[in-house]
Write an enzyme that holds these catalytic residues in place. Structure first.
Site, mmCIF file in Angstrom:
data_model
loop_
_atom_site.group_PDB
_atom_site.id
_atom_site.type_symbol
_atom_site.label_atom_id
_atom_site.label_comp_id
_atom_site.label_asym_id
_atom_site.label_seq_id
_atom_site.Cartn_x
_atom_site.Cartn_y
_atom_site.Cartn_z
ATOM 1 C CB SER A 183 17.873 18.949 8.468
ATOM 2 O OG SER A 183 17.058 20.255 8.912
ATOM 3 C CG HIS A 211 21.644 16.891 7.838
ATOM 4 N ND1 HIS A 211 21.527 15.903 8.647
ATOM 5 C CD2 HIS A 211 21.360 18.079 8.392
ATOM 6 C CE1 HIS A 211 20.924 16.212 9.654
ATOM 7 N NE2 HIS A 211 20.669 17.569 9.684
ATOM 8 C CE LYS A 242 23.326 16.760 12.367
ATOM 9 N NZ LYS A 242 23.112 18.346 11.979
#
Ligand SMILES: *Cc1c(COP(=O)(O)O)cnc(C)c1O
Length: 351
Positions: A183, A211, A242
């Site tokens: 990240s 992610h 996410k």
């Protein structure tokens, strides 16, 4: 007693503030999306959400959540194995396994829980965990909860990983644990090399796709698609918070016996509540959307290249952290780039 402790906390809080690290929450008064309202009524563009596919305000997901809630109720009031498993939970686990081309999947309240409940359930002090130094806090905590011997290599450094693997030949089983996308800098883990080393030194591979899933790979299916590693990664963990809608929930998916064992031994699964039916129903719909069409991923890719083409990046160590979304319109991106250029010139970091 509280008097002294209160003074201690007040002093600590003050030093956090003086270091410029005090976290203050921004109050958003609109749904999460590209253009949001923040109190006291300003309209701003949002380039810092993990809303990669722009699904956080999806009318189709809101409708699916409402339908699931009407048909299956509001809450489960139970852990999974007592009376907290509905047909919807099994359907979502099957959708996750299909999406990642794995045998089975297990749901958690968050990916933090998925990682927290992973290692300890599978490994003992006879085994080894080899972890990237920039792994997410939840992997670090999951490793701490496990008695396995710990090895750590510098971010994406394959020479150091190889050294760790050589040392870890002393242990019974070895597992390499890495984020798919880190990240901090947004770099993708070198999964092809990690898998080669894992095979050379007889180690399992675990990747956290929080992610990367929905984002990397030709159609957004994550690192296994990006590096063509189907069948060579043993464990994936990920979040529904996410790209995958942004509500909440996490999962571990991978080989059958591993998931079976997590259902027997993983503490957040055994001792924490089931995901609410509304979120589960919307998540099933979300995987349907991603299987029907790659439109959202295509839009994300187009937005990323539009932003990259237009940005002037300062020389040296400077870093601009921007999170793009399929929910951004081209005008949003252009406005953000203009703002960066204006501020960059004012600060004289670009010409
Ligand atoms: C965000 C994130 C998590 C935590 O996910 P939650 O579902 O919000 O708990 C775990 N791992 C990584 C790599 C993340 O980026």
């Amino acid at each position: 007693m509280y008097g002294k402790f209160q003074q201690h906390l007040a002093a600590e809080l003050q030093s956090i503030d003086e270091a410029g690290l005090y976290k203050r929450e921004r109050i958003i008064t609109s749904p999460q999306r590209a253009a949001i309202k923040v109190a006291p009524g300003d309209d701003v563009l949002n380039f810092c959400a993990n809303n990669y596919l722009g699904l956080s305000d999806s009318p189709r997901l809101q409708a699916a959540a409402t339908r699931a809630m009407q048909e299956h109720g509001y809450g489960m009031s139970s852990v999974r194995f007592i009376c907290g498993t509905q047909d919807l939970h099994k359907e979502l686990e099957a959708s996750i396994a299909r999406y990642f081309h794995t045998d089975d999947a297990i749901l958690y309240g968050s990916c933090f829980d998925a990682n927290g409940g992973l290692f300890e359930a599978l490994l003992t002090s006879e085994d080894a965990i080899i972890s990237d130094a920039l792994n997410h806090a939840s992997i670090i905590d999951g490793v701490r909860l496990c008695k396995a011997v710990r090895y750590r290599y510098a971010n994406a450094n394959m020479d150091e990983l190889e050294q760790c693997l050589q040392q870890a030949q002393a242990q019974r089983f070895r597992i390499i644990a890495t984020d798919g996308v880190f990240s901090m800098d947004g770099n993708v883990a070198p999964m092809d090399k990690i898998c080669e080393l894992a095979e050379k030194y007889d180690a399992l591979v675990m990747v956290d796709e929080s992610h990367s899933a929905g984002v990397v790979g030709a159609t957004g299916r994550g690192v296994a698609e990006q590096f063509d590693l189907y069948g060579r990664i043993d464990i994936f963990t990920g979040t529904l918070g996410k790209a995958f809608g942004g509500a909440m929930g996490g999962f571990t998916t991978g080989r059958k016996e591993i998931i079976d064992m997590l259902r027997q031994r993983s503490r957040p699964y055994l001792f924490s509540n089931s995901i609410a039916p509304g979120i589960v129903g919307a998540s099933i719909e979300m995987f349907k959307m991603l299987e029907e069409s790659t439109e959202l991923h295509d839009r994300l890719v187009a937005n990323v290249s539009r932003f990259r083409d237009k940005t002037v990046v300062p020389k040296g160590q400077a870093r601009i952290r921007v999170q793009l979304s399929a929910g951004h319109a081209p005008e949003h991106i252009d406005r953000a780039v203009e703002a960066f250029i204006k501020v960059g010139r004012e600060l004289k970091v670009i010409d």
